[in-house]
Scaffold this active site. Sequence first.
Site, short mmCIF file in Angstrom:
data_model
loop_
_atom_site.label_atom_id
_atom_site.label_comp_id
_atom_site.label_asym_id
_atom_site.label_seq_id
_atom_site.Cartn_x
_atom_site.Cartn_y
_atom_site.Cartn_z
N CYS A 76 0.75 -1.16 -0.10
CA CYS A 76 0.00 0.12 -0.02
C CYS A 76 0.78 1.19 0.05
O CYS A 76 1.93 1.33 0.90
CB CYS A 76 -0.83 0.03 1.14
SG CYS A 76 -2.03 1.43 1.30
N CYS A 79 0.10 2.96 3.75
CA CYS A 79 0.71 2.65 4.93
C CYS A 79 1.59 1.42 4.86
O CYS A 79 1.87 0.96 5.88
CB CYS A 79 -0.46 2.10 5.69
SG CYS A 79 -1.18 0.40 5.14
N CYS A 122 -7.23 -1.28 0.75
CA CYS A 122 -6.36 -1.75 1.91
C CYS A 122 -6.96 -1.87 3.33
O CYS A 122 -7.77 -1.12 3.79
CB CYS A 122 -5.27 -0.81 2.17
SG CYS A 122 -4.02 -1.09 3.57
N CYS A 146 -8.15 -5.53 -10.16
CA CYS A 146 -7.61 -4.26 -11.13
C CYS A 146 -7.15 -3.06 -10.15
O CYS A 146 -8.21 -2.39 -9.60
CB CYS A 146 -8.69 -3.92 -11.99
SG CYS A 146 -8.31 -2.83 -13.28
#
Length: 159
Positions: A76, A79, A122, A146
């Site tokens: 991510c 984070c 996330c 995607c």
Amino acid sequence: MKALINKTFILAGLLVITSLTACAQRDKKEQAQKTSKNMDWNKLTKEEEDVIVRKGTEYPGTGKLLNNKEKGTYVCRRCNAPLFTSENKFESECGWPSFDDEIKGAVERIPDADGMRTEIVCAKCKAHLGHVFIGEGFTRKNTRNCVNSISMSFVPDKK
């Protein structure tokens, strides 16, 4: 006299509504600040915020990770939580990096606001990643996550 009383009630009503709205906005702002203070999130560019925070989409075919063939982990951008591995990346020719599986527990699926698609975020920080599509037949797992390149960073495997 009635007009004066009506104006007074209208003014009082507007005052109450305004103060309630202001309180509600202040609480949300304070809550957002507390959340971000407790998280060690990376600083985002305006373009990254447009996608990750405001749920935008990068232009197809423009993402820096679209054609990445290295072995490693996609994390991510906000984070640094691990999201996908290179073993699950495949070429779908849709214009965005595609993965037929995510790291267990790393991605949450949420019904999209458009009512037709399923958004993926996330699981750790709720950053917008993209959308998931089931049943297209691209892979044996029949799943296509995607993902916007801009929502991720890539960490190559150590050699």
